[in-house]
Scaffold this motif. Structure first.
Motif, PDB file in Angstrom:
ATOM      1  N   LYS A  31      38.116  40.097  48.370  1.00  0.00           N
ATOM      2  CA  LYS A  31      39.388  40.235  47.897  1.00  0.00           C
ATOM      3  C   LYS A  31      40.241  39.230  48.543  1.00  0.00           C
ATOM      4  CE  LYS A  31      38.831  43.927  45.124  1.00  0.00           C
ATOM      5  NZ  LYS A  31      37.310  43.526  44.868  1.00  0.00           N
ATOM      6  N   CYS A  32      39.687  38.047  49.014  1.00  0.00           N
ATOM      7  CA  CYS A  32      40.431  37.189  49.904  1.00  0.00           C
ATOM      8  C   CYS A  32      41.649  36.572  48.897  1.00  0.00           C
ATOM      9  CB  CYS A  32      39.775  36.280  50.382  1.00  0.00           C
ATOM     10  SG  CYS A  32      38.723  35.132  49.136  1.00  0.00           S
ATOM     11  N   GLY A  33      41.430  36.277  47.498  1.00  0.00           N
ATOM     12  CA  GLY A  33      42.272  35.688  46.665  1.00  0.00           C
ATOM     13  C   GLY A  33      42.038  34.466  46.360  1.00  0.00           C
ATOM     14  N   MET A  36      42.416  32.896  43.113  1.00  0.00           N
ATOM     15  CA  MET A  36      43.775  32.625  42.531  1.00  0.00           C
ATOM     16  C   MET A  36      44.206  31.207  42.270  1.00  0.00           C
ATOM     17  SD  MET A  36      45.999  35.386  44.707  1.00  0.00           S
ATOM     18  CE  MET A  36      47.178  36.263  43.599  1.00  0.00           C
ATOM     19  N   TYR A  42      45.316  32.650  35.726  1.00  0.00           N
ATOM     20  CA  TYR A  42      46.219  33.029  36.405  1.00  0.00           C
ATOM     21  C   TYR A  42      47.423  32.131  36.546  1.00  0.00           C
ATOM     22  CZ  TYR A  42      48.846  34.055  40.619  1.00  0.00           C
ATOM     23  OH  TYR A  42      49.910  34.476  41.440  1.00  0.00           O
ATOM     24  N   LYS A  46      50.366  34.598  35.794  1.00  0.00           N
ATOM     25  CA  LYS A  46      51.260  34.865  37.330  1.00  0.00           C
ATOM     26  C   LYS A  46      50.852  36.506  37.222  1.00  0.00           C
ATOM     27  CE  LYS A  46      52.078  31.077  38.644  1.00  0.00           C
ATOM     28  NZ  LYS A  46      51.124  30.425  39.651  1.00  0.00           N
ATOM     29  N   GLU A  48      47.897  39.680  38.547  1.00  0.00           N
ATOM     30  CA  GLU A  48      46.895  40.181  38.988  1.00  0.00           C
ATOM     31  C   GLU A  48      45.695  40.219  38.186  1.00  0.00           C
ATOM     32  OE1 GLU A  48      47.245  39.633  42.938  1.00  0.00           O
ATOM     33  OE2 GLU A  48      45.368  40.482  42.250  1.00  0.00           O
ATOM     34  N   ARG A  53      39.684  38.405  41.383  1.00  0.00           N
ATOM     35  CA  ARG A  53      39.340  39.719  42.147  1.00  0.00           C
ATOM     36  C   ARG A  53      40.048  40.825  41.621  1.00  0.00           C
ATOM     37  NH1 ARG A  53      43.921  39.607  47.053  1.00  0.00           N
ATOM     38  NH2 ARG A  53      45.451  39.413  45.719  1.00  0.00           N
ATOM     39  N   SER A  54      40.710  40.859  40.871  1.00  0.00           N
ATOM     40  CA  SER A  54      41.249  42.053  39.974  1.00  0.00           C
ATOM     41  C   SER A  54      40.415  42.317  38.925  1.00  0.00           C
ATOM     42  CB  SER A  54      42.615  41.584  39.428  1.00  0.00           C
ATOM     43  OG  SER A  54      43.487  41.982  40.491  1.00  0.00           O
TER      44      SER A  54
ATOM     45  N   TYR B  29      46.940  46.305  41.122  1.00  0.00           N
ATOM     46  CA  TYR B  29      47.831  46.174  42.093  1.00  0.00           C
ATOM     47  C   TYR B  29      47.632  47.205  43.458  1.00  0.00           C
ATOM     48  CZ  TYR B  29      50.468  42.627  39.838  1.00  0.00           C
ATOM     49  OH  TYR B  29      50.723  41.293  39.229  1.00  0.00           O
ATOM     50  N   ARG B  71      55.622  42.406  47.114  1.00  0.00           N
ATOM     51  CA  ARG B  71      54.329  41.839  47.254  1.00  0.00           C
ATOM     52  C   ARG B  71      54.369  40.286  46.985  1.00  0.00           C
ATOM     53  NH1 ARG B  71      48.800  44.051  46.023  1.00  0.00           N
ATOM     54  NH2 ARG B  71      47.556  42.518  45.064  1.00  0.00           N
ATOM     55  N   SER B  73      51.100  37.339  46.962  1.00  0.00           N
ATOM     56  CA  SER B  73      49.948  37.123  46.564  1.00  0.00           C
ATOM     57  C   SER B  73      48.741  38.131  47.108  1.00  0.00           C
ATOM     58  CB  SER B  73      49.308  35.651  46.783  1.00  0.00           C
ATOM     59  OG  SER B  73      50.096  34.651  46.442  1.00  0.00           O
ATOM     60  N   GLY B  74      49.195  38.944  47.658  1.00  0.00           N
ATOM     61  CA  GLY B  74      48.197  40.030  48.375  1.00  0.00           C
ATOM     62  C   GLY B  74      47.069  39.559  48.986  1.00  0.00           C
ATOM     63  N   THR B  75      47.304  38.525  49.697  1.00  0.00           N
ATOM     64  CA  THR B  75      46.094  38.029  50.468  1.00  0.00           C
ATOM     65  C   THR B  75      46.342  38.474  51.913  1.00  0.00           C
ATOM     66  OG1 THR B  75      47.453  36.106  51.046  1.00  0.00           O
ATOM     67  CG2 THR B  75      45.986  35.690  49.248  1.00  0.00           C
ATOM     68  N   GLN B  93      55.091  37.169  42.014  1.00  0.00           N
ATOM     69  CA  GLN B  93      54.377  36.006  41.691  1.00  0.00           C
ATOM     70  C   GLN B  93      54.928  35.295  40.717  1.00  0.00           C
ATOM     71  OE1 GLN B  93      51.317  39.043  40.700  1.00  0.00           O
ATOM     72  NE2 GLN B  93      49.775  37.695  41.710  1.00  0.00           N
TER      73      GLN B  93
END
Lengths: 446, 464
Positions: A31-33, A36, A42, A46, A48, A53-54, B29, B71, B73-75, B93
């Motif tokens: 889930k590091c992203g 993205m 994305y 924009k 998730e 990862r989502s 989310y 929130r 980018s939720g990293t 975002q």
């Protein structure tokens, strides 16, 4: 054994057949992203749910029962992906996301069947002759719906279709390649002989080169013969199956794979050549995976996977292609098709070919390997997002000052045609092999 | 689930396309990049595009006592963005415009959703950089990075986010918008609000605009690797480099466990019999200075029994940093769960902390590798475990407790760059004492008396 008879013996050992098999893949995601940063969807949406990862989190929720595949939003999410594999090249823990998304799509099809339209189209693919007739009828009739731009061999919707299509990209500005009246495989014989051939290869044309870009297909053949290679083009080859695979219709892909293997087995060639990253990827990876549990076709798939080459790799790595002498005055940039670069790992070879052509000035665009937004049918189902992605690509192409954008995948050529028409500076879109063929032709003063 | 009328009001405020309520979207989310913290889906996700919209959303939430979770980018890596009490996830975002790049004043003004790497691309043509570079620099947002006060590989020489935030616009829990700081280098007006909100993890206000400090990009750099037979030698070399009055841009360490795992993962030819590696880069505006600093570093490595490997070309430099970049993914590939901590100690205690981590790993029979930013004392003890094995997870929790106890014992801190969030709240008293916790609560209640903003993070909820 015929291919049709084999359809019933579908193996049930891949992630295409059992969603549970992808759980290990899901667990790899931290889930590091990082996905993205490179996800084209994305970059436009924009949210998730566009990010890999989502999608992995949602797949996990489907496996635990928290979410259902029948949820319309889940359905939408599963198809809101170009399967461009960009996330996979940027993933630190190497999650094979294509497996996850394709497994989800296959699970959806197993559960709910195919929507009627897809069912109709895909079933004709299984009958190549019927499909071929359909395409020819389509070619004859296209003038009713489309007007033709002769210089670009492109068609655009006529009114009233164009006004009906406004808002989802089917407007008067939409350009598509003309559907050819005489497909590539009808234009050329089964075997194209040369004097004392150095090698014998088989050419898998795929649908796009056959029906939409037959000239590029002829260029490819011309380049091979100019290098003293005998070319076999089995008439009974069918679609590679990738367009169907990405919609989760696994039975049809397996049928097509076996059909194609049968057709190419007959040629007894040393190599199988493709001019499209998606077709190449199918032969190199997908058939092997899909037919792994098939005792007969599994081995055959492996045999061909080892002999499959994109035309650029064949020219530069297998044979040392004859350096072209004819001058092609053009400033050229190159777009890395996702399936060619990220699946086939082909990126240096087309550049090597382009740079070898006298008169060609090669200009690299920024981030040449970002997706163009085509994703096969993604551009049809998600025109707005695809167009946002394509616009950025067209802008990157504009910045190079090139007059031609060169590509190794017909699907990207279609997407670039439309987006260059909308956002570009009227650059030509050409398969890199066509530039090489032109140079060879100019040697002879043609 | 929120009342339908609230959703409709939110849709009226920001547009239907900026309000997400499907169960699938809420799952998307429900997590951030932190392992081993609870997941929770919010009631609704709202994606505002202006600070006025943020104000309106806050007013609506306050009137209806709905929690708001800002929130980026939720990293983040401490569970700071998980909507524990449900309510509204306020995703930034779509607030992603670079508003101003002012090369004359060495500043940039950005909306919170701008990705750090995008800011760096925008200022590069001016020969400038924004130095904070968390590992997720290509995805992390400026707002999230401000809220978490994130750090990165260049922390030793260039500091963390708080050293680069010159001014903010913040929407408070009462719906008011405040602006402070700005483009002036010297600004000592009133309380130092920038430093209050940077690192407040969304618990005191919602950052809606950021004025960031830029610096000229260093023109020259030299990279090298020191290979050591003992942790002590590596630790002494770190101290020695600082003692030689060189402040490298980057001074990273990897322990043997990490070296071996990276080598297995990436096959880049690392010396797997070494007990520790130091990866060092010096940079600057003058070639002479950079050369002199590089030579000083090489001497220190040699006098501490280290073997030296220098990178003379860009390609060699990339190879060297590949090792460091692969540290986390390599470790992560060992099992399904990565518990990544950021216990930080004064740099003179680096060796002690490395040895302590090694012993804690052994004591609890865990796969534990340590790498991190040796130069600034910011270590990442990383435990690889199986989330499906409850017994092992309980050992992980005990080990983590001891790691932080050790860090605090060495005069260190709970977080060098990841923040407190949910994950480290329980240790906060150990560092700040009761009076510190009281101050935290006073601050929280002064600005957000109803605990609407990111409730349950950093400051525990009031027991009723």
């Amino acid at each position: 054994m015929t291919a049709a008879a084999n359809t019933k013996t579908t193996a049930t050992t891949t992630y295409h057949d059992d969603l549970e098999i992808v759980r290990q893949e899901l667990d790899k995601c931290m889930k590091c992203g990082n996905c993205m940063a490179v996800c084209p969807v994305y970059s436009i949406d924009k949210v998730e749910s566009a990010v890999t990862r989502s999608k992995i989190a949602v797949a996990d929720a489907v496996l635990t029962g928290e979410l259902s595949l029948d949820d319309p939003q889940v359905y939408h999410m599963v198809f809101n992906c170009l399967v461009c594999k960009s996330c996979m090249t940027n993933c630190p823990t190497k999650v094979n996301f294509d497996r996850i998304v394709l497994a989800l799509r296959a699970a959806l099809v197993r559960k709910n069947g195919l929507p009627w339209l897809k069912k109709m189209i895909f079933s004709t693919l299984k009958h190549p002759k019927l499909f071929d007739t359909g395409m020819k009828v389509g070619a004859a009739m296209q003038g009713l719906v489309f007007r033709t731009d002769k210089t670009k061999k492109a068609i655009s919707p006529r009114s009233p279709f164009a006004s009906l299509g406004e808002g989802f990209g089917f407007d008067a500005d939409r350009q598509m390649p003309e559907l050819t009246v005489t497909p590539l495989r009808d234009r050329v014989p089964d075997v194209i002989k040369v004097d004392k051939p150095a090698l014998k290869v088989s050419f898998f044309t795929g649908d796009s080169l056959n029906y939409f870009y037959p000239d590029a297909g002829q260029d490819l053949i011309e380049v091979l013969t100019a290098n003293n290679i005998e070319v076999h083009i089995p008439k009974d080859q069918s679609c590679c199956g990738v367009p169907v695979l990405v919609h989760g219709d696994i039975d049809t892909v397996r049928t097509l794979a076996r059909n194609n293997i049968d057709a190419f087995d007959k040629t007894g060639s040393d190599y199988l050549i493709t001019g499209c990253g998606s077709c190449g990827g199918a032969w190199k990876h997908d058939y092997v995976e899909l037919l792994a549990a098939d005792p007969v076709y599994g081995l055959k798939a492996k045999h061909w996977a080892e002999r499959t080459y994109d035309i650029s790799t064949f020219l530069t790595k297998v044979i040392s292609f004859r350096k072209p002498m004819g001058e092609v005055r053009s400033v050229v940039t190159y777009h890395d098709s996702c399936h060619l670069k990220k699946s086939m790992k082909v990126f240096a070879e087309p550049r090597e070919i382009l740079k070898s052509i006298p008169g060609v000035t090669f200009k690299e665009m920024s981030a040449p390997d970002t997706c163009c937004g085509s994703g096969g049918s993604y551009v049809v189902s998600h025109y707005e997002t695809a167009s946002g992605i394509g616009k950025r690509k067209a802008e990157d192409i504009n910045k190079t000052g090139a007059d031609t954008v060169s590509v190794g995948c017909p699907a990207c050529m279609m997407q670039l045609l439309d987006n260059i028409n909308r956002f570009g500076n009227a650059q030509k879109t050409r398969h890199y092999i066509s530039l090489l063929a032109e140079s060879y032709r100019k040697e002879k003063g043609k | 689930m929120l009342d339908r009328s609230i959703i409709e009001k939110l849709e009226a405020l920001v547009g239907k396309e900026n309000v997400l309520t499907s169960k699938m979207d809420l799952v998307a989310y429900s997590y951030d990049a932190t392992a081993d913290v609870p997941r929770q889906a919010p009631d609704v996700v709202v994606l505002p595009t202006t600070s006025e919209m943020v104000q309106e959303i806050v007013n609506l939430a306050r009137a209806n006592k709905i929690a708001i979770y800002p929130r980026g980018s939720g990293t983040n890596l401490s569970g700071g963005t998980i909507p524990l009490k449900k309510g509204i996830v306020l995703s930034m975002q779509r607030m992603n415009k670079i508003l101003d790049v002012d090369a004359a004043n060495l500043t940039a003004v950005v909306q919170p959703g701008v990705v750090i790497a995008a800011l760096n691309s925008a200022v590069a043509p001016f020969g400038l950089i924004y130095p904070p570079d968390p590992g997720t620099v290509t995805t992390a947002s400026m707002g999230g990075s401000c809220a978490e006060n994130s750090g990165g590989l260049r922390g030793l020489k260039y500091g963390v986010t708080k050293n680069y935030i010159m001014g903010l616009e913040v929407v408070l829990a009462n719906g008011e918008k405040v602006r402070f700081g700005g483009k002036t280098v010297k600004n000592v007006t009133a309380y130092d609000f920038s430093n209050l909100f940077v690192g407040s993890e969304g618990t005191l206000g919602i950052i809606t605009e950021i004025t960031a400090k830029l610096i000229p990009a260093p023109k020259y750099r030299r990279s090298m690797m020191g290979i050591f037979k003992t942790l002590q030698d590596a630790g002494n070399a770190v101290a020695g480099i600082i003692a030689a009055q060189v402040i490298p841009a980057t001074l990273e360490i990897m322990d043997q466990m990490t070296i071996r795992t990276v080598e297995d993962f990436a096959n880049i030819g690392l010396p797997t019999d070494a007990k520790a590696l130091l990866l060092i880069e010096v940079d600057g505006m003058s070639q002479d200075v950079v050369t002199a600093e590089a030579e000083a570093v090489m001497n220190v490595v040699k006098t501490n029994n280290g073997d030296l490997h220098t990178a003379d070309t860009d390609q060699e430099r990339d190879q060297l940093w590949t090792a460091r970049r692969n540290a986390l993914p390599a470790l992560a590939s060992l099992n399904n769960t990565v518990v990544l901590e950021d216990a930080t100690v004064p740099r003179s205690r680096i060796t002690d902390m490395l040895v302590a981590c090694e012993n804690i790993g052994k004591k609890y029979n865990l796969t534990l590798g340590t790498f991190g930013h040796a130069g600034d004392g910011n270590l990442h003890p990383t435990i690889l475990c199986d989330k499906y094995n409850k017994e092992e997870i309980s050992r992980v929790h005990k080990a983590v407790d001891e790691i932080f106890e050790a860090a605090l014992g060495f005069g260190g801190t709970l977080s060098g760059e990841h923040g407190i969030g949910i994950a480290k709240m329980k240790y906060l008293g150990n560092e700040l004492g009761q009076s510190g916790l009281n101050l935290m609560r006073s601050m929280k209640e002064a600005l957000d008396p109803e605990y609407l903003l990111n409730p349950g993070k950093m400051v525990p909820l009031k027991e009723v």
